[in-house]
Write a protein that holds these residues in place. Structure first.
Motif, PDB file in Angstrom:
ATOM      1  N   UNK A 195       0.839  -1.206   0.000  1.00  0.00           N
ATOM      2  CA  UNK A 195       0.000   0.000   0.000  1.00  0.00           C
ATOM      3  C   UNK A 195       0.873   1.255   0.000  1.00  0.00           C
ATOM      4  N   UNK A 196       1.904   1.243   0.817  1.00  0.00           N
ATOM      5  CA  UNK A 196       2.770   2.435   0.900  1.00  0.00           C
ATOM      6  C   UNK A 196       3.505   2.645  -0.420  1.00  0.00           C
ATOM      7  N   UNK A 197       4.019   1.552  -0.978  1.00  0.00           N
ATOM      8  CA  UNK A 197       4.736   1.682  -2.264  1.00  0.00           C
ATOM      9  C   UNK A 197       3.826   2.247  -3.341  1.00  0.00           C
ATOM     10  N   UNK A 198       2.580   1.791  -3.351  1.00  0.00           N
ATOM     11  CA  UNK A 198       1.626   2.257  -4.373  1.00  0.00           C
ATOM     12  C   UNK A 198       1.354   3.759  -4.264  1.00  0.00           C
ATOM     13  N   UNK A 199       1.601   4.317  -3.066  1.00  0.00           N
ATOM     14  CA  UNK A 199       1.373   5.754  -2.861  1.00  0.00           C
ATOM     15  C   UNK A 199       2.683   6.547  -2.850  1.00  0.00           C
ATOM     16  N   UNK A 200       3.793   5.836  -3.047  1.00  0.00           N
ATOM     17  CA  UNK A 200       5.082   6.542  -3.090  1.00  0.00           C
ATOM     18  C   UNK A 200       5.561   7.032  -1.738  1.00  0.00           C
ATOM     19  N   UNK A 201       5.146   6.351  -0.657  1.00  0.00           N
ATOM     20  CA  UNK A 201       5.638   6.721   0.675  1.00  0.00           C
ATOM     21  C   UNK A 201       6.310   5.507   1.306  1.00  0.00           C
ATOM     22  N   UNK A 202       7.010   5.739   2.432  1.00  0.00           N
ATOM     23  CA  UNK A 202       7.845   4.678   2.976  1.00  0.00           C
ATOM     24  C   UNK A 202       7.805   4.672   4.508  1.00  0.00           C
ATOM     25  N   UNK A 203       7.851   3.461   5.078  1.00  0.00           N
ATOM     26  CA  UNK A 203       7.975   3.337   6.546  1.00  0.00           C
ATOM     27  C   UNK A 203       8.840   2.128   6.856  1.00  0.00           C
ATOM     28  N   UNK A 204       9.392   2.116   8.063  1.00  0.00           N
ATOM     29  CA  UNK A 204      10.051   0.901   8.540  1.00  0.00           C
ATOM     30  C   UNK A 204       8.947   0.021   9.107  1.00  0.00           C
ATOM     31  N   UNK A 205       8.800  -1.184   8.559  1.00  0.00           N
ATOM     32  CA  UNK A 205       7.670  -2.045   8.923  1.00  0.00           C
ATOM     33  C   UNK A 205       8.170  -3.272   9.666  1.00  0.00           C
ATOM     34  N   UNK A 206       7.546  -3.540  10.791  1.00  0.00           N
ATOM     35  CA  UNK A 206       8.042  -4.624  11.643  1.00  0.00           C
ATOM     36  C   UNK A 206       6.886  -5.492  12.097  1.00  0.00           C
ATOM     37  N   UNK A 207       7.062  -6.802  11.934  1.00  0.00           N
ATOM     38  CA  UNK A 207       6.068  -7.735  12.430  1.00  0.00           C
ATOM     39  C   UNK A 207       6.417  -8.058  13.874  1.00  0.00           C
ATOM     40  N   UNK A 208       5.680  -7.453  14.797  1.00  0.00           N
ATOM     41  CA  UNK A 208       6.014  -7.626  16.211  1.00  0.00           C
ATOM     42  C   UNK A 208       4.795  -7.337  17.076  1.00  0.00           C
ATOM     43  N   UNK A 209       4.882  -7.712  18.341  1.00  0.00           N
ATOM     44  CA  UNK A 209       3.824  -7.432  19.306  1.00  0.00           C
ATOM     45  C   UNK A 209       3.968  -5.980  19.787  1.00  0.00           C
ATOM     46  N   UNK A 210       2.995  -5.174  19.505  1.00  0.00           N
ATOM     47  CA  UNK A 210       2.950  -3.734  19.862  1.00  0.00           C
ATOM     48  C   UNK A 210       4.203  -3.028  19.326  1.00  0.00           C
ATOM     49  N   UNK A 211       5.219  -2.837  20.172  1.00  0.00           N
ATOM     50  CA  UNK A 211       6.442  -2.187  19.660  1.00  0.00           C
ATOM     51  C   UNK A 211       7.669  -2.930  20.151  1.00  0.00           C
ATOM     52  N   UNK A 212       7.475  -4.214  20.420  1.00  0.00           N
ATOM     53  CA  UNK A 212       8.579  -5.036  20.912  1.00  0.00           C
ATOM     54  C   UNK A 212       9.762  -4.940  19.965  1.00  0.00           C
TER      55      UNK A 212
END
Ligand SMILES: C[S@@+](CC[C@H](N)C(=O)[O-])C[C@H]1O[C@@H](n2cnc3c(N)ncnc32)[C@H](O)[C@@H]1O
Length: 218
Positions: free
Chosen positions: A89-106
Protein backbone atom coordinates in the motif's frame (compact mmCIF):
# COMPACT_ATOMS: atom_id res chain seq x y z
CA UNK A 1 -2.92 17.53 -7.14
CA UNK A 2 -1.31 15.25 -4.50
CA UNK A 3 -3.59 12.93 -2.53
CA UNK A 4 -4.34 13.97 1.04
CA UNK A 5 -5.19 10.45 2.20
CA UNK A 6 -4.64 6.92 0.91
CA UNK A 7 -6.76 5.93 -2.09
CA UNK A 8 -8.85 2.81 -1.47
CA UNK A 9 -8.17 1.54 -5.00
CA UNK A 10 -4.42 1.59 -4.19
CA UNK A 11 -4.78 -0.14 -0.80
CA UNK A 12 -3.51 -3.71 -1.03
CA UNK A 13 -5.41 -6.60 0.56
CA UNK A 14 -5.21 -10.17 1.80
CA UNK A 15 -7.93 -12.46 3.17
CA UNK A 16 -6.24 -12.48 6.61
CA UNK A 17 -5.72 -8.70 6.81
CA UNK A 18 -8.24 -6.16 8.17
CA UNK A 19 -9.66 -4.01 5.37
CA UNK A 20 -10.14 -0.27 5.93
CA UNK A 21 -13.47 0.08 7.71
CA UNK A 22 -15.54 2.70 9.59
CA UNK A 23 -13.00 2.79 12.42
CA UNK A 24 -10.04 3.28 10.04
CA UNK A 25 -11.94 6.08 8.25
CA UNK A 26 -12.85 7.74 11.56
CA UNK A 27 -9.17 7.69 12.60
CA UNK A 28 -8.05 9.23 9.30
CA UNK A 29 -10.86 11.81 9.59
CA UNK A 30 -9.49 12.75 13.02
CA UNK A 31 -6.02 13.22 11.49
CA UNK A 32 -7.47 15.26 8.64
CA UNK A 33 -9.39 17.45 11.07
CA UNK A 34 -6.14 18.03 12.98
CA UNK A 35 -4.00 18.44 9.85
CA UNK A 36 -2.87 22.02 10.39
CA UNK A 37 -1.90 21.24 14.01
CA UNK A 38 -0.05 18.14 12.82
CA UNK A 39 1.89 20.18 10.29
CA UNK A 40 2.73 22.89 12.84
CA UNK A 41 3.79 20.14 15.25
CA UNK A 42 6.72 19.30 12.92
CA UNK A 43 6.94 15.62 13.92
CA UNK A 44 10.18 13.74 13.26
CA UNK A 45 9.08 10.23 14.23
CA UNK A 46 5.59 8.88 13.54
CA UNK A 47 4.34 5.39 14.31
CA UNK A 48 1.32 3.18 13.85
CA UNK A 49 0.72 0.14 16.06
CA UNK A 50 -1.43 -2.48 14.28
CA UNK A 51 -1.14 -1.17 10.71
CA UNK A 52 -3.38 -3.79 8.99
CA UNK A 53 -3.73 -2.75 5.33
CA UNK A 54 -1.55 0.35 5.77
CA UNK A 55 -4.44 2.71 5.02
CA UNK A 56 -3.88 4.83 8.15
CA UNK A 57 -0.07 5.16 8.17
CA UNK A 58 -0.12 5.85 4.41
CA UNK A 59 -2.73 8.56 4.94
CA UNK A 60 -0.67 10.09 7.74
CA UNK A 61 2.44 10.10 5.53
CA UNK A 62 0.50 11.73 2.67
CA UNK A 63 -1.07 14.26 5.02
CA UNK A 64 2.31 15.35 6.31
CA UNK A 65 4.62 14.40 3.49
CA UNK A 66 3.99 17.18 1.04
CA UNK A 67 4.67 19.87 3.62
CA UNK A 68 8.13 18.87 4.71
CA UNK A 69 10.57 15.98 4.46
CA UNK A 70 12.77 14.09 6.90
CA UNK A 71 9.95 12.40 8.85
CA UNK A 72 10.60 8.77 9.79
CA UNK A 73 7.61 6.46 9.80
CA UNK A 74 7.34 3.14 11.65
CA UNK A 75 4.49 0.65 11.62
CA UNK A 76 4.03 -2.64 13.43
CA UNK A 77 1.59 -5.52 13.28
CA UNK A 78 1.64 -9.00 14.80
CA UNK A 79 0.20 -10.32 11.53
CA UNK A 80 3.04 -10.79 9.00
CA UNK A 81 0.53 -10.60 6.09
CA UNK A 82 -0.44 -7.12 7.31
CA UNK A 83 3.17 -5.99 7.19
CA UNK A 84 3.48 -7.17 3.60
CA UNK A 85 0.16 -5.61 2.58
CA UNK A 86 1.14 -2.31 4.27
CA UNK A 87 4.43 -2.31 2.34
CA UNK A 88 2.49 -2.73 -0.93
CA UNK A 89 0.00 0.00 0.00
CA UNK A 90 2.77 2.43 0.90
CA UNK A 91 4.74 1.68 -2.26
CA UNK A 92 1.63 2.26 -4.37
CA UNK A 93 1.37 5.75 -2.86
CA UNK A 94 5.08 6.54 -3.09
CA UNK A 95 5.64 6.72 0.67
CA UNK A 96 7.84 4.68 2.98
CA UNK A 97 7.97 3.34 6.55
CA UNK A 98 10.05 0.90 8.54
CA UNK A 99 7.67 -2.05 8.92
CA UNK A 100 8.04 -4.62 11.64
CA UNK A 101 6.07 -7.73 12.43
CA UNK A 102 6.01 -7.63 16.21
CA UNK A 103 3.82 -7.43 19.31
CA UNK A 104 2.95 -3.73 19.86
CA UNK A 105 6.44 -2.19 19.66
CA UNK A 106 8.58 -5.04 20.91
CA UNK A 107 12.14 -4.60 19.66
CA UNK A 108 11.67 -0.85 19.14
CA UNK A 109 11.14 0.25 22.72
CA UNK A 110 14.79 1.09 23.43
CA UNK A 111 15.50 2.62 20.05
CA UNK A 112 12.42 4.85 19.97
CA UNK A 113 11.99 5.62 23.69
CA UNK A 114 10.93 9.26 24.10
CA UNK A 115 11.17 9.94 20.36
CA UNK A 116 7.75 9.33 18.82
CA UNK A 117 5.93 12.59 18.10
CA UNK A 118 2.78 11.06 16.57
CA UNK A 119 1.37 7.62 17.39
CA UNK A 120 -1.83 6.29 15.80
CA UNK A 121 -3.60 3.16 16.98
CA UNK A 122 -6.78 1.43 15.85
CA UNK A 123 -6.48 -1.55 18.21
CA UNK A 124 -8.46 -4.77 18.48
CA UNK A 125 -11.20 -3.33 20.71
CA UNK A 126 -14.21 -5.67 20.40
CA UNK A 127 -15.21 -7.39 23.67
CA UNK A 128 -14.56 -11.13 23.19
CA UNK A 129 -13.62 -14.15 25.28
CA UNK A 130 -10.06 -13.68 26.52
CA UNK A 131 -8.80 -16.77 24.68
CA UNK A 132 -9.54 -15.14 21.30
CA UNK A 133 -7.02 -12.36 21.91
CA UNK A 134 -3.74 -12.65 20.02
CA UNK A 135 -4.76 -15.65 17.92
CA UNK A 136 -3.20 -16.00 14.50
CA UNK A 137 -4.91 -14.43 11.50
CA UNK A 138 -7.77 -11.98 11.02
CA UNK A 139 -9.39 -12.64 14.43
CA UNK A 140 -6.56 -10.73 16.12
CA UNK A 141 -7.73 -7.63 14.23
CA UNK A 142 -10.76 -7.23 16.48
CA UNK A 143 -10.55 -9.62 19.46
CA UNK A 144 -10.04 -7.38 22.49
CA UNK A 145 -10.89 -9.66 25.45
CA UNK A 146 -12.79 -8.39 28.49
CA UNK A 147 -14.39 -4.99 27.72
CA UNK A 148 -12.22 -5.03 24.58
CA UNK A 149 -9.41 -3.71 26.74
CA UNK A 150 -6.78 -6.47 26.79
CA UNK A 151 -4.60 -5.10 23.99
CA UNK A 152 -5.41 -1.42 24.67
CA UNK A 153 -4.27 -1.78 28.29
CA UNK A 154 -0.94 -3.20 27.08
CA UNK A 155 -0.48 -0.48 24.44
CA UNK A 156 -0.90 2.54 26.75
CA UNK A 157 2.24 2.02 28.89
CA UNK A 158 4.25 1.34 25.71
CA UNK A 159 2.92 4.58 24.19
CA UNK A 160 3.90 6.43 27.37
CA UNK A 161 7.46 5.10 27.01
CA UNK A 162 7.76 5.88 23.29
CA UNK A 163 6.08 9.29 23.08
CA UNK A 164 8.33 12.34 23.05
CA UNK A 165 7.69 15.28 25.40
CA UNK A 166 5.53 16.81 22.69
CA UNK A 167 4.13 13.42 21.57
CA UNK A 168 0.50 12.92 20.59
CA UNK A 169 -1.41 9.63 20.62
CA UNK A 170 -4.58 9.12 18.56
CA UNK A 171 -6.48 6.05 19.78
CA UNK A 172 -9.67 4.45 18.46
CA UNK A 173 -11.99 3.19 21.19
CA UNK A 174 -15.47 1.80 21.47
CA UNK A 175 -18.05 2.85 24.08
CA UNK A 176 -17.67 -0.58 25.74
CA UNK A 177 -13.92 0.08 26.24
CA UNK A 178 -14.94 2.80 28.76
CA UNK A 179 -13.15 5.70 27.02
CA UNK A 180 -13.63 8.10 29.94
CA UNK A 181 -12.00 5.62 32.29
CA UNK A 182 -9.09 5.37 29.80
CA UNK A 183 -8.73 9.16 29.86
CA UNK A 184 -8.65 9.15 33.67
CA UNK A 185 -6.02 6.39 33.69
CA UNK A 186 -3.89 8.37 31.24
CA UNK A 187 -4.40 11.49 33.37
CA UNK A 188 -2.70 9.63 36.21
CA UNK A 189 0.27 9.17 33.86
CA UNK A 190 0.27 12.93 33.18
CA UNK A 191 -1.74 13.11 29.97
CA UNK A 192 -4.51 15.44 28.93
CA UNK A 193 -7.03 14.12 26.42
CA UNK A 194 -9.80 15.15 24.09
CA UNK A 195 -12.31 13.18 22.02
CA UNK A 196 -11.59 14.46 18.50
CA UNK A 197 -14.12 12.37 16.59
CA UNK A 198 -17.22 10.60 17.85
CA UNK A 199 -19.19 8.45 15.45
CA UNK A 200 -22.17 6.21 16.06
CA UNK A 201 -23.46 3.48 13.78
CA UNK A 202 -26.26 0.98 14.42
CA UNK A 203 -23.66 -1.40 15.80
CA UNK A 204 -21.12 0.69 17.65
CA UNK A 205 -20.18 4.07 19.02
CA UNK A 206 -16.59 5.00 18.18
CA UNK A 207 -14.46 7.62 19.88
CA UNK A 208 -11.10 8.80 18.58
CA UNK A 209 -9.20 10.14 21.58
CA UNK A 210 -6.15 12.36 21.32
CA UNK A 211 -3.70 12.24 24.26
CA UNK A 212 -0.81 14.61 24.97
CA UNK A 213 1.43 15.25 27.94
CA UNK A 214 -0.05 17.85 30.25
CA UNK A 215 2.74 20.10 31.54
CA UNK A 216 0.29 22.60 33.09
CA UNK A 217 0.35 20.56 36.28
CA UNK A 218 4.15 20.95 36.73
C1 LIG B 1 -8.76 -3.01 13.95
S1 LIG B 1 -7.36 -3.54 13.02
C2 LIG B 1 -6.78 -1.96 12.39
C3 LIG B 1 -5.99 -2.05 11.12
C4 LIG B 1 -5.62 -0.69 10.51
N1 LIG B 1 -4.83 0.09 11.41
C5 LIG B 1 -6.86 0.09 10.16
O1 LIG B 1 -7.18 1.04 10.88
O2 LIG B 1 -7.53 -0.27 9.17
C6 LIG B 1 -6.17 -3.91 14.30
C7 LIG B 1 -4.79 -4.35 13.81
O3 LIG B 1 -3.95 -4.56 14.94
C8 LIG B 1 -3.19 -5.74 14.76
N2 LIG B 1 -2.81 -6.23 16.09
C9 LIG B 1 -3.55 -6.96 16.96
N3 LIG B 1 -2.87 -7.18 18.09
C10 LIG B 1 -1.67 -6.56 17.94
C11 LIG B 1 -0.51 -6.43 18.77
N4 LIG B 1 -0.46 -7.00 19.98
N5 LIG B 1 0.56 -5.76 18.28
C12 LIG B 1 0.54 -5.20 17.04
N6 LIG B 1 -0.53 -5.30 16.22
C13 LIG B 1 -1.61 -5.95 16.66
C14 LIG B 1 -4.09 -6.66 13.97
O4 LIG B 1 -3.37 -7.67 13.29
C15 LIG B 1 -4.79 -5.65 13.01
O5 LIG B 1 -4.06 -5.50 11.83
Amino acid sequence: MPFKTAQIRLVSSHSEVYEPCDDSFALVDALLADRSNLIEHKPKFCMEVGCGSGYVITSLALLLGHEFHGIHYFATDTNPHAVRVTRETMEAHGVHAELISTDIASGLEKRLAGLVDIMVVNPPYVPTPEDEVGREGIISAWAGGEDGRSVIDRILPVADNLLSRKGWLYLVTLESNHPLQLCLQMRERGYASRIVVQRSTDEESLHIIKFWRNFDKE
